[in-house]
Design a protein around this motif. Structure first.
Motif, short mmCIF file in Angstrom:
data_model
loop_
_atom_site.label_atom_id
_atom_site.label_comp_id
_atom_site.label_asym_id
_atom_site.label_seq_id
_atom_site.Cartn_x
_atom_site.Cartn_y
_atom_site.Cartn_z
N ILE A 303 0.85 -1.18 0.00
CA ILE A 303 0.00 0.00 0.00
C ILE A 303 0.89 1.23 0.00
O ILE A 303 1.64 1.46 0.92
N ARG A 305 0.50 5.00 -0.13
CA ARG A 305 -0.30 6.22 -0.11
C ARG A 305 0.58 7.39 0.33
O ARG A 305 0.16 8.27 1.06
N ARG A 309 -1.92 13.75 -1.96
CA ARG A 309 -3.24 13.42 -2.48
C ARG A 309 -4.15 14.64 -2.41
O ARG A 309 -4.12 15.39 -1.44
N HIS A 311 -8.05 15.97 -2.43
CA HIS A 311 -9.44 15.54 -2.24
C HIS A 311 -10.26 15.99 -3.44
O HIS A 311 -10.30 17.17 -3.79
N ARG A 347 -12.90 9.88 -4.10
CA ARG A 347 -12.57 10.52 -2.82
C ARG A 347 -11.32 11.40 -2.93
O ARG A 347 -11.27 12.52 -2.43
N ASP A 348 -10.29 10.87 -3.52
CA ASP A 348 -9.04 11.63 -3.64
C ASP A 348 -8.24 11.10 -4.82
O ASP A 348 -8.55 10.07 -5.42
N GLU A 349 -7.18 11.85 -5.15
CA GLU A 349 -6.36 11.51 -6.31
C GLU A 349 -4.93 11.95 -6.06
O GLU A 349 -4.68 12.96 -5.39
N GLY A 355 -8.48 7.19 -5.10
CA GLY A 355 -9.19 6.53 -4.03
C GLY A 355 -10.69 6.69 -4.23
O GLY A 355 -11.15 7.77 -4.63
N TRP A 388 -5.94 -2.08 -3.22
CA TRP A 388 -6.39 -2.43 -1.87
C TRP A 388 -7.87 -2.09 -1.72
O TRP A 388 -8.41 -1.23 -2.40
N THR A 389 -8.52 -2.81 -0.83
CA THR A 389 -9.90 -2.52 -0.44
C THR A 389 -10.00 -2.69 1.06
O THR A 389 -9.33 -3.54 1.65
N LEU A 397 -14.06 1.36 1.04
CA LEU A 397 -13.03 2.15 0.37
C LEU A 397 -12.20 1.27 -0.56
O LEU A 397 -12.00 0.08 -0.30
N GLY A 399 -8.58 1.59 -3.16
CA GLY A 399 -7.44 2.34 -3.68
C GLY A 399 -6.92 1.70 -4.95
O GLY A 399 -6.86 0.47 -5.06
#
Length: 496
Positions: A303, A305, A309, A311, A347-349, A355, A388-389, A397, A399
């Motif tokens: 993962i 992240r 990022r 929003h 949700r985000d980038e 996401g 991922w979840t 969520l 990703g």
């Protein structure tokens, strides 16, 4: 600055590294007032040792081992002080961190130089039978530099991953990866040292407290049946994979088990089960909450992240699965068939991915491909892959990593094989890179059509490409994402 100082220094008659006896005398004269003073003097000695750039010999190696032996004792005390001082003086904490990081860095550079010379320098041929000892130390200290980056909530540099991958590939190729060696009174080998670096990368303890990072490292070291990297994958056993050609760590292995020349596999399920069981608590003096958290981080694996990022809340249209992706990319403006498209909430980038928040729990395995568009009538899609979840606060969520900003459905023609008289035509997915992107273009095609080294023709708009298929990069259900070599490029008008 340190490199500049090192270049200006010259080996003189007063060097403590002209002989082993001189080195021993110098070590006996280290300051005895405080551990910090002695450690600081030894770090300066290591800096001078590296700056001399002398030919690597057995005698020089013995000198370095003496510096290492004395230094490890002092380093352990400095690290203990560093962990204890987290809640007190910030300046003291930073000074102790810097002192430790310098020690690891100088040792890593010294042993890496010995490794390089043992292969390249004819005068260092006497070190050939010591390669396993040298490489294991180079791996260990390179990993400790990366661990000290985590202490500062920093990502290890891509060059750090490249270093450990290259060292491991070298010793694995020559059969030194499992040869036992002694470091600091512990028996280890190169494959074990490399695995510990990879596991810490999977945990990725950015933002953890200093004592937690050290506890995590200890629990991994203390796990005796440590899983080691293998080149041949085993279905239902291997859980993670690392690509030695990339400047990053391991990731979760999902879907098909594809063999690649530079792919190494890890079976980490037993380690995860051990950490979840709580058996590791007493061994490292930590609590069940931390071990379970470590187990979860390893289990999810890969993962990333860490990028900035943004929003971006809003609805997007998604074509999930290769068949739906192909159908979406085949549609042209304005005729868009929304069958097979789903509305997802963004949700985000980041520069590397997106996401999402899903309306309900979905069976979307890691590795599932999907295409995203804000407006399907514009026929502008991005290709992503599920990484991922998870469920968080009652929300589902997801990703995803972005594979291409502008994937294109293309027709390819395979050259006839022995006994065949006609070219084979099929559809594939071309994933070119934008000019500012780095890496290689990939081609997604059916597993049934893949042959390593096969030559084919691809038409992309007004351009015809002659290609040769390379290694498989990743499996996505019944499709493979493969590298390719461009043999030729021709404008369609010219070809006609």
């Amino acid at each position: 600055m340190l490199s500049t100082i090192a270049r200006r220094r010259k080996v003189g008659a007063g060097s403590p590294f002209v002989s082993l006896k001189a080195t021993e005398r110098w070590l006996q004269r280290l300051p005895a007032d405080t551990d910090y003073d002695a450690h600081h003097a030894l770090v300066e000695g290591l800096e001078r040792f590296n700056a001399e750039r002398a030919t690597a010999t057995l005698t020089r190696m013995e000198m370095l081992q003496r510096l290492e032996t004395v230094g490890l004792v002092l380093q352990r005390r400095i690290v203990e002080q560093y962990v204890r001082n987290q809640a007190t003086f910030r300046l003291a904490r930073q000074a102790l961190w810097r002192e430790s990081w310098m020690f690891w860095s100088l040792l890593a550079d010294a042993w890496l130089d010995f490794l390089k010379q043992s292969y390249r320098n004819g005068e260092s041929v006497e070190l050939k039978h010591r390669i396993a000892e040298i490489a294991a130390r180079a791996l260990r200290y390179a990993g400790l530099i990366m661990r000290w980056d985590y202490h500062q909530a920093r990502e290890p540099a891509p060059s750090a991953w490249r270093r450990v991958h290259k060292i491991f590939r070298l010793v694995e190729r020559d059969g030194f990866d499992r040869a036992p060696v002694m470091i600091g009174g512990e028996t280890t080998h190169c494959a074990r040292e490399y695995t510990l670096v990879v596991l810490m990368g999977l945990v990725h303890p950015v933002g953890f407290r200093a004592h937690e990072i050290e506890l995590i490292a200890r629990m991994l070291v203390d796990y005796e049946p440590l899983p080691l990297p293998v080149a041949v994958p085993t279905r239902d056993t291997d859980s993670h994979v690392v690509d030695l050609s990339l400047a990053e760590g391991a990731s979760k292995l999902d879907g098909e088990w594809v063999r690649g020349r530079r792919l190494r596999y890890f079976a980490l399920d037993d380690l995860v089960a051990y950490l979840k069981s709580g058996d590791a608590d007493g061994a490292v003096g930590t609590d069940a909450a931390l071990t379970r958290q470590v187990a979860s981080l390893i289990e999810r694996g890969g993962i990333r992240r860490n990028r900035q990022r943004t929003h971006r809340f809003g609805q997007v249209w998604v074509a999930a699965g290769v068949d739906n992706v192909m159908s979406a990319l085949a549609a042209s403006f304005p005729a868009v068939n929304r069958a097979g498209l789903e509305p997802w909430m963004l949700r985000d980038e980041s520069t590397e991915g997106m996401g999402f928040m899903l309306p309900e729990q979905r069976a979307l395995p890691h590795g599932r491909l999907f295409a995203v568009s804000w407006d399907p009538t514009e026929a502008v899609w991005q290709l992503l892959v599920v990484r991922w979840t998870r469920e968080e606060g009652g929300q589902h969520l997801l990703g995803a990593q972005r594979l291409s900003h502008h994937p294109r459905r293309v027709e390819v023609l395979f050259d006839p094989q022995d006994g065949e008289h006609e070219e084979m035509r099929t559809w594939a997915l071309f994933m070119p890179l934008a000019e500012q992107e780095q890496g290689l273009c990939n081609l997604l095609l059916s597993k049934a059509h893949y042959r390593f080294g096969a030559q084919l023709t691809l038409r992309d708009g007004g351009v015809i490409y002659r290609l040769r298929l390379g290694e498989v990069q990743e499996a996505h259900e019944d499709w493979l994402r493969v590298a390719m070599e461009v043999l030729g490029r021709e404008q369609l008008a010219a070809a006609a």
